[in-house]
Design an enzyme around this catalytic site. Sequence first.
Site, short mmCIF file in Angstrom:
data_model
loop_
_atom_site.label_atom_id
_atom_site.label_comp_id
_atom_site.label_asym_id
_atom_site.label_seq_id
_atom_site.Cartn_x
_atom_site.Cartn_y
_atom_site.Cartn_z
N LEU A 74 0.83 -1.19 0.00
CA LEU A 74 0.00 0.00 0.00
C LEU A 74 0.87 1.25 0.00
O LEU A 74 0.66 2.19 -0.76
CB LEU A 74 -0.93 -0.01 1.22
N GLY A 116 6.69 3.78 4.24
CA GLY A 116 6.74 4.92 5.14
C GLY A 116 7.73 5.97 4.67
O GLY A 116 8.85 5.65 4.26
N LYS A 117 7.32 7.22 4.74
CA LYS A 117 8.14 8.31 4.20
C LYS A 117 9.45 8.51 4.94
O LYS A 117 10.35 9.20 4.45
CB LYS A 117 7.34 9.62 4.22
N SER A 118 9.60 7.87 6.10
CA SER A 118 10.85 8.00 6.87
C SER A 118 11.65 6.70 6.90
O SER A 118 12.57 6.56 7.71
CB SER A 118 10.53 8.45 8.30
N HIS A 154 -3.83 -2.69 -2.60
CA HIS A 154 -3.71 -3.17 -1.23
C HIS A 154 -2.90 -4.45 -1.12
O HIS A 154 -2.74 -5.00 -0.03
CB HIS A 154 -5.12 -3.39 -0.66
N LYS A 212 0.13 -7.07 -0.73
CA LYS A 212 1.41 -7.05 0.01
C LYS A 212 2.22 -8.25 -0.46
O LYS A 212 2.09 -9.38 0.05
CB LYS A 212 1.15 -7.15 1.52
N ASP A 224 14.23 -12.70 -5.76
CA ASP A 224 14.67 -13.87 -6.53
C ASP A 224 13.54 -14.90 -6.60
O ASP A 224 12.51 -14.62 -7.19
CB ASP A 224 15.96 -14.45 -5.94
#
Length: 530
Positions: A101, A104-106, A190, A192, A197
């Site tokens: 989704l 994280g921006k950090s 959505h 994941k 490989d």
Amino acid sequence: MLVRCAPRCASKLRVPLSRSRPRINHPQCRRFSMPSAGASQSATPSSTAMLAPFVNELDRIAPSFKVHGSQIRVLQTPIEFYETLKDKIRNAENRIFLSTLYIGKSEKELIAVLQQTLRAKPHVKLSILTDALRGTREAPDPSSASLLAPLISEFGPDRVEIRMYHTPNLTGLRKKYIPKRINEGWGLQHMKLYGVDDEIILSGANLSSDYFTNRQDRYHLFSSRDITEYFSNIHDAISSLSFLVKPAKSASGFQLTWPETNAAVSPLSDPKQFITESTSLLSGLISPKTAPVTALDQTPVEKRDTSVYMLAQFSQLLKPDTSTELPAISHVLKTLESPVYAKSSWTFTAGYFNPAPSLTKLLLSTASHNNTVITASPFANGFYKSPGVSGLLPDAYTLLARRFLRAVHHNKREASTVLREWRKGTVGEPGGWTYHAKGLWVTLPENKNPSISLIGSSNYTKRSYSLDLEANALIVTENEGLKRRLGEEQRWLKENTEVVTRDDFARTERRVGLKVRIAMMLVRLSGGAL
């Protein structure tokens, strides 16, 4: 900013998958058979016979692969998930593909691990697929897109491709006026899928610090070339229906473009045509008759004791809808209605508890006993004390859980089905965790551990079955080691739970206000879903 990319900018993008791609059949080694009609009622059917009614129909619903149970590893904690993911990335030799989704921006450490591998191994290629709404929500402030764009600048578009999927359900005035904090209720990427490989982790977890530290989810590592290749094809197909991220000197640091080589027109320019062309691409990938099934695994056929069904829910992209997840889980639950499964049991979990009405009905119609539903306590809900409208969500899910218990009571299933709330501290306080796990386990009569388990991204909600893109795997196994690991996972998740009853929801502190009920109604009337 959304711009259409000239053909010369897209010359290196992957070619959309062909629906006419030849299917490579491999031995399925089906060893399941129906119980004999003349068998003694007192005899206990073998697990092989008990599994037959499940797999016979599942084979018609979805493509599958046979593996040995040892090829599936069950991870338990967020830290184990994160360390395993980083380890796989560091040891990559050919490819890394990540569908999520958002990132994280950090998440500078994760980006650094990707950079180290790409720098050390020039042959490794990276493909990342996220959601456009969530991935650009903070722009022009730091966002997933601005975090990832520098990878393209350093390694070039030949080695790094960043894609962002945009739902065709949010366009025009709806896109203009619905607030960013809640616009994802109209559909998201959505899935994941974390492939490196020839191995892949299927999970419900996104790639951000809370999912790596104190947000409980589920994570299964499949060491199978066939399973990994299948989901790589799914990743590639959705990528070809998504915007391409390019570095830019703008304040946001990126731009989204729609390459001419994409498999469909932009969902923002012509949503109906986008769906028509998406259907043409995807329907053949998820059908058991036409799916691109490979035969790459080296496991001897006689040792393949586990079937893994590849499930996809792409309802917003398919007309007619030929998605496989809802039919598969519905079939499993319908099969459990037979009296022969009266001594079976199931556990169902969803962090955001709002099962589609059809699933609630099926869960409460099984002949199974000792059944458990696990959901997040309001104090373990990721939106607990969240600012704005999203702060209403924990109470909304409380109301939905209360309605489920009302249905349990109405169907006279209180002796066989309990609801448990998961809590480990309080969100926002030291030591507080959130709960995001979802899945289903089925334990056959006379068995201690599950033989069937569903793992993946779906929350099993109306939204999952109409608006979001979901990818899942349904495991059906006779391998005792894998069954034991699935049982351990099930018991692990129950450790931090307590049973809640209708009386608990009747307490003053658990009552849901009118504001929450009105907000839920408005979302539903405007075409969104929780």
